[in-house]
Design a protein around this motif. Structure first.
Motif, PDB file in Angstrom:
ATOM      1  N   THR A 159      27.263  26.543 -35.380  1.00 64.14           N
ATOM      2  CA  THR A 159      27.560  26.936 -36.751  1.00 64.14           C
ATOM      3  C   THR A 159      26.324  26.823 -37.636  1.00 64.14           C
ATOM      4  N   LEU A 160      26.418  27.441 -38.803  1.00 68.53           N
ATOM      5  CA  LEU A 160      25.338  27.419 -39.788  1.00 68.53           C
ATOM      6  C   LEU A 160      25.927  27.345 -41.182  1.00 68.53           C
ATOM      7  N   ILE A 184      28.576  31.871 -31.664  1.00 71.42           N
ATOM      8  CA  ILE A 184      27.965  31.445 -32.927  1.00 71.42           C
ATOM      9  C   ILE A 184      28.886  31.931 -34.031  1.00 71.42           C
ATOM     10  N   SER A 185      29.170  31.066 -35.002  1.00 72.34           N
ATOM     11  CA  SER A 185      30.077  31.448 -36.089  1.00 72.34           C
ATOM     12  C   SER A 185      29.663  30.707 -37.349  1.00 72.34           C
ATOM     13  N   PHE A 186      29.547  31.440 -38.457  1.00 68.00           N
ATOM     14  CA  PHE A 186      29.091  30.783 -39.681  1.00 68.00           C
ATOM     15  C   PHE A 186      29.407  31.615 -40.918  1.00 68.00           C
ATOM     16  N   ALA A 239      39.188  28.269 -46.371  1.00 69.28           N
ATOM     17  CA  ALA A 239      40.649  28.366 -46.308  1.00 69.28           C
ATOM     18  C   ALA A 239      41.144  28.213 -44.875  1.00 69.28           C
ATOM     19  N   TYR A 240      40.457  28.823 -43.924  1.00 66.18           N
ATOM     20  CA  TYR A 240      40.886  28.758 -42.527  1.00 66.18           C
ATOM     21  C   TYR A 240      40.763  27.334 -41.987  1.00 66.18           C
ATOM     22  N   GLY A 241      39.670  26.671 -42.346  1.00 70.30           N
ATOM     23  CA  GLY A 241      39.497  25.289 -41.925  1.00 70.30           C
ATOM     24  C   GLY A 241      40.569  24.377 -42.504  1.00 70.30           C
ATOM     25  N   GLU A 242      40.920  24.590 -43.772  1.00 69.15           N
ATOM     26  CA  GLU A 242      41.951  23.775 -44.414  1.00 69.15           C
ATOM     27  C   GLU A 242      43.341  24.097 -43.862  1.00 69.15           C
ATOM     28  N   ALA A 243      43.540  25.324 -43.421  1.00 72.48           N
ATOM     29  CA  ALA A 243      44.841  25.710 -42.870  1.00 72.48           C
ATOM     30  C   ALA A 243      45.066  25.102 -41.490  1.00 72.48           C
ATOM     31  N   LEU A 244      43.996  24.957 -40.714  1.00 71.57           N
ATOM     32  CA  LEU A 244      44.142  24.484 -39.336  1.00 71.57           C
ATOM     33  C   LEU A 244      43.797  23.011 -39.157  1.00 71.57           C
ATOM     34  N   TYR A 281      34.457  27.549 -36.692  1.00 64.86           N
ATOM     35  CA  TYR A 281      34.773  27.191 -35.303  1.00 64.86           C
ATOM     36  C   TYR A 281      36.096  27.827 -34.860  1.00 64.86           C
ATOM     37  N   ALA A 282      37.126  27.615 -35.661  1.00 67.84           N
ATOM     38  CA  ALA A 282      38.450  28.126 -35.302  1.00 67.84           C
ATOM     39  C   ALA A 282      38.482  29.652 -35.314  1.00 67.84           C
TER      40      ALA A 282
END
Length: 365
Positions: free
Chosen positions: A11-12, A68-70, A120-125, A356-357
């Motif tokens: 990640t970055l 890779i995801s950021f 939002a996605y991180g907080e959802a999962l 990440y997710a």
């Protein structure tokens, strides 16, 4: 979801000053983050820095990363990994195919999105949504939530939406954007003009009659707290007005999304002064030409950060109603309810979790 997944994603966190690189597995950072100075005015230097950062992270790993995801600032064609003209990164002019470039260098899939979406996605999962659902379960309630609006308050007004575990991207990569919606206080302005760091400074100066050029939002927060010399009432008003305008925009989104709301970002540290304005807006009313008045939301809104309100929210449950002409009863959720809370994770952590997710959600095993 993905808590026990063994795949690794690099990640970055791309800021205008620093680029911070890391690697995540099971929502845990598994390397020592790499921090490099951002190169903002030269595309070759910028790309070299990004490649160097990811290579330094990869050298710390004992297993091969799968993606890779950021998050990267927009405007951008995120689906194709092409970054557009950026104000704070002038090296990216005319469209730079950053995703395809990194794919060529590292030979693994590359996913790019904006920070509001990934927050939002991180907080959802791995954040607010499971936190609320866990507390409901502990309270003996059967109802669970699956939709979330994630708000970031900082340099700008960020937003992302997750519906039934799926990140809303939109056909043009603009799903969930609230920053450019109409400003409820200044209808000819965009909402972000009242929901940003610059707005806090501007309103403090207007309310106090003093220059705020040398003040940071944290300075203004300390003034509100009585820990720094200044006009405390003006400081509190600057955060409250931000909350009110943000709340009006959030209300419009809630009428479509119908879920929980979590707030993060650098300004969220002043949440005790921002949330009252948000709640005022969400509990507002609108009228009709016939003289009727209706709540702006169909659901009752609770402040998760208030102990009494959180307890009341957790007590909302099912009742029963009788089926006509029978002795049978069925469950009935008489009160529709949502809540608004502050992120317990750091914003950068939630963005990394989201990145990440999101990568794993797009990959086939």
């Amino acid at each position: 979801m993905y808590t026990t997944d063994n795949r690794i994603v690099m990640t970055l966190d791309a800021g205008g000053t620093n680029f911070v690189f890391s690697a995540i597995k099971g929502y845990k950072e598994i390397v020592e983050p790499v921090r490099l100075d951002a190169v903002v005015d030269n595309i070759d230097g910028c790309l070299q820095t990004i490649v160097e950062g990811f290579k330094l992270v990869k050298n710390q790993l004992t297993e091969t990363p799968v993606a890779i995801s950021f998050a990267f600032p927009g405007p951008a064609d995120y689906e194709r990994g092409v970054i557009g003209d950026l104000g704070n990164l002038p090296a990216f002019r005319g469209g730079i195919a950053l995703g395809p470039y990194l794919n060529l260098v590292f030979g693994i899939p590359v996913f790019i999105n904006n920070d509001g979406n990934l927050f939002a996605y991180g907080e959802a999962l791995a954040g607010f949504l499971p936190e609320v659902n866990d507390e409901l379960q502990k309270a003996g309630q059967s109802r669970q939530y699956s939709n979330l609006i994630g708000i970031t308050l900082g340099t700008g007004f960020g937003c992302g939406v997750v519906i039934d575990g799926v990140l809303l991207r939109g056909d043009n990569g603009c799903g969930g954007d609230l920053w450019c919606t109409r400003n409820a206080k200044y209808p000819k302005m965009i909402a972000e003009e009242s929901v940003s760091i610059r707005a806090v400074r501007r309103v403090y100066a207007e309310e106090s009659g003093q220059s705020a050029d040398a003040l940071t939002p944290y300075d203004i927060f300390l003034i509100a707290e009585g820990q720094k010399e200044g006009n405390a009432d003006a400081a509190k008003a600057s955060f409250r007005q931000l909350g009110q305008v943000a709340g009006e925009a959030i209300a419009n989104a809630l009428n479509i999304v119908d879920g929980l709301v979590v707030i993060g970002g650098g300004l969220a540290g002043a949440g005790k002064y921002i949330l009252p304005g948000v709640m005022d807006a969400l509990r507002g009313e609108a009228g009709t030409f016939g003289g009727n008045s209706f709540p702006v939301l169909q659901s009752k809104v609770y402040n998760w950060e208030d102990d009494a309100e959180r307890e009341s929210f957790l007590k909302v449950g099912l009742t029963t109603v009788k089926v006509p002409q029978s002795m049978t009863t069925v469950p009935y959720l008489k009160e529709r309810s949502v809540c608004v809370g502050l992120s317990k994770n750091s914003t950068s952590s939630s963005i990394m979790y989201g990145a990440y997710a999101y990568a794993l959600s797009q990959l086939l095993y």
